[in-house]
Scaffold this motif. Sequence first.
Motif, PDB file in Angstrom:
ATOM      1  N   ASP A  94       0.842  -1.196   0.000  1.00  0.00           N
ATOM      2  CA  ASP A  94       0.000   0.000   0.000  1.00  0.00           C
ATOM      3  C   ASP A  94       0.880   1.250   0.000  1.00  0.00           C
ATOM      4  O   ASP A  94       0.600   2.213  -0.704  1.00  0.00           O
ATOM      5  CB  ASP A  94      -0.921  -0.013   1.224  1.00  0.00           C
ATOM      6  CG  ASP A  94      -1.941   1.101   1.196  1.00  0.00           C
ATOM      7  OD1 ASP A  94      -2.564   1.324   0.138  1.00  0.00           O
ATOM      8  OD2 ASP A  94      -2.127   1.751   2.243  1.00  0.00           O
ATOM      9  N   GLY A  95       1.957   1.203   0.764  1.00  0.00           N
ATOM     10  CA  GLY A  95       2.896   2.325   0.784  1.00  0.00           C
ATOM     11  C   GLY A  95       3.580   2.521  -0.554  1.00  0.00           C
ATOM     12  O   GLY A  95       3.769   3.652  -1.004  1.00  0.00           O
ATOM     13  N   VAL A  96       3.943   1.422  -1.204  1.00  0.00           N
ATOM     14  CA  VAL A  96       4.582   1.510  -2.531  1.00  0.00           C
ATOM     15  C   VAL A  96       3.620   2.150  -3.530  1.00  0.00           C
ATOM     16  O   VAL A  96       4.003   3.057  -4.287  1.00  0.00           O
ATOM     17  CB  VAL A  96       5.028   0.117  -3.023  1.00  0.00           C
ATOM     18  CG1 VAL A  96       5.452   0.156  -4.481  1.00  0.00           C
ATOM     19  CG2 VAL A  96       6.152  -0.425  -2.152  1.00  0.00           C
ATOM     20  N   LEU A  97       2.378   1.703  -3.524  1.00  0.00           N
ATOM     21  CA  LEU A  97       1.391   2.273  -4.456  1.00  0.00           C
ATOM     22  C   LEU A  97       1.120   3.742  -4.145  1.00  0.00           C
ATOM     23  O   LEU A  97       0.973   4.558  -5.058  1.00  0.00           O
ATOM     24  CB  LEU A  97       0.094   1.467  -4.410  1.00  0.00           C
ATOM     25  CG  LEU A  97       0.181   0.063  -4.995  1.00  0.00           C
ATOM     26  CD1 LEU A  97      -1.126  -0.694  -4.759  1.00  0.00           C
ATOM     27  CD2 LEU A  97       0.520   0.104  -6.466  1.00  0.00           C
ATOM     28  N   ALA A  98       1.060   4.073  -2.867  1.00  0.00           N
ATOM     29  CA  ALA A  98       0.835   5.471  -2.497  1.00  0.00           C
ATOM     30  C   ALA A  98       2.008   6.340  -2.956  1.00  0.00           C
ATOM     31  O   ALA A  98       1.798   7.457  -3.430  1.00  0.00           O
ATOM     32  CB  ALA A  98       0.649   5.586  -0.984  1.00  0.00           C
ATOM     33  N   ASP A  99       3.219   5.815  -2.818  1.00  0.00           N
ATOM     34  CA  ASP A  99       4.385   6.562  -3.295  1.00  0.00           C
ATOM     35  C   ASP A  99       4.317   6.786  -4.803  1.00  0.00           C
ATOM     36  O   ASP A  99       4.670   7.855  -5.295  1.00  0.00           O
ATOM     37  CB  ASP A  99       5.683   5.833  -2.953  1.00  0.00           C
ATOM     38  CG  ASP A  99       6.015   5.902  -1.472  1.00  0.00           C
ATOM     39  OD1 ASP A  99       5.406   6.722  -0.751  1.00  0.00           O
ATOM     40  OD2 ASP A  99       6.885   5.116  -1.042  1.00  0.00           O
ATOM     41  N   LEU A 100       3.866   5.783  -5.532  1.00  0.00           N
ATOM     42  CA  LEU A 100       3.736   5.925  -6.988  1.00  0.00           C
ATOM     43  C   LEU A 100       2.704   6.986  -7.354  1.00  0.00           C
ATOM     44  O   LEU A 100       2.856   7.692  -8.344  1.00  0.00           O
ATOM     45  CB  LEU A 100       3.354   4.590  -7.626  1.00  0.00           C
ATOM     46  CG  LEU A 100       4.427   3.505  -7.617  1.00  0.00           C
ATOM     47  CD1 LEU A 100       3.843   2.196  -8.136  1.00  0.00           C
ATOM     48  CD2 LEU A 100       5.621   3.928  -8.455  1.00  0.00           C
ATOM     49  N   ASP A 101       1.652   7.070  -6.532  1.00  0.00           N
ATOM     50  CA  ASP A 101       0.598   8.057  -6.782  1.00  0.00           C
ATOM     51  C   ASP A 101       0.936   9.423  -6.204  1.00  0.00           C
ATOM     52  O   ASP A 101       0.194  10.377  -6.401  1.00  0.00           O
ATOM     53  CB  ASP A 101      -0.727   7.584  -6.186  1.00  0.00           C
ATOM     54  CG  ASP A 101      -1.360   6.455  -6.966  1.00  0.00           C
ATOM     55  OD1 ASP A 101      -1.007   6.284  -8.146  1.00  0.00           O
ATOM     56  OD2 ASP A 101      -2.220   5.755  -6.412  1.00  0.00           O
ATOM     57  N   GLY A 102       2.022   9.507  -5.438  1.00  0.00           N
ATOM     58  CA  GLY A 102       2.378  10.773  -4.806  1.00  0.00           C
ATOM     59  C   GLY A 102       1.541  11.059  -3.581  1.00  0.00           C
ATOM     60  O   GLY A 102       1.394  12.200  -3.174  1.00  0.00           O
ATOM     61  N   LEU A 103       0.979  10.044  -2.993  1.00  0.00           N
ATOM     62  CA  LEU A 103       0.136  10.196  -1.805  1.00  0.00           C
ATOM     63  C   LEU A 103       0.852   9.598  -0.609  1.00  0.00           C
ATOM     64  O   LEU A 103       1.860   8.929  -0.735  1.00  0.00           O
ATOM     65  CB  LEU A 103      -1.194   9.462  -2.001  1.00  0.00           C
ATOM     66  CG  LEU A 103      -2.000   9.849  -3.245  1.00  0.00           C
ATOM     67  CD1 LEU A 103      -3.179   8.904  -3.402  1.00  0.00           C
ATOM     68  CD2 LEU A 103      -2.480  11.275  -3.122  1.00  0.00           C
TER      69      LEU A 103
END
Length: 76
Positions: free
Chosen positions: A39-48
């Motif tokens: 979830d953290g990896v995906l949030a980082d990709l989204d800039g969130l």
Amino acid sequence: MTVDVPDDVRGALARVDRLPALPVSAHVAVFEEVHRLLDGVLADLDGLTATPPIPVTPPGPVTPSRPADAPGRPRA
């Protein structure tokens, strides 16, 4: 595995690879940790920023829609 997999994802996959050596009772904690990491990896990709998981709480006691001594309800 491809070479361009981020280290965070590799770390999450490494945790999943450990499952066979762990007791089944420990699997849920590993899955929750992997979920948090991904979830953290995906949030980082989204800039969130990653959101903390929503705690699961058991349902509370069921309350009647009206008190037992309310008019229109027969007394036992």
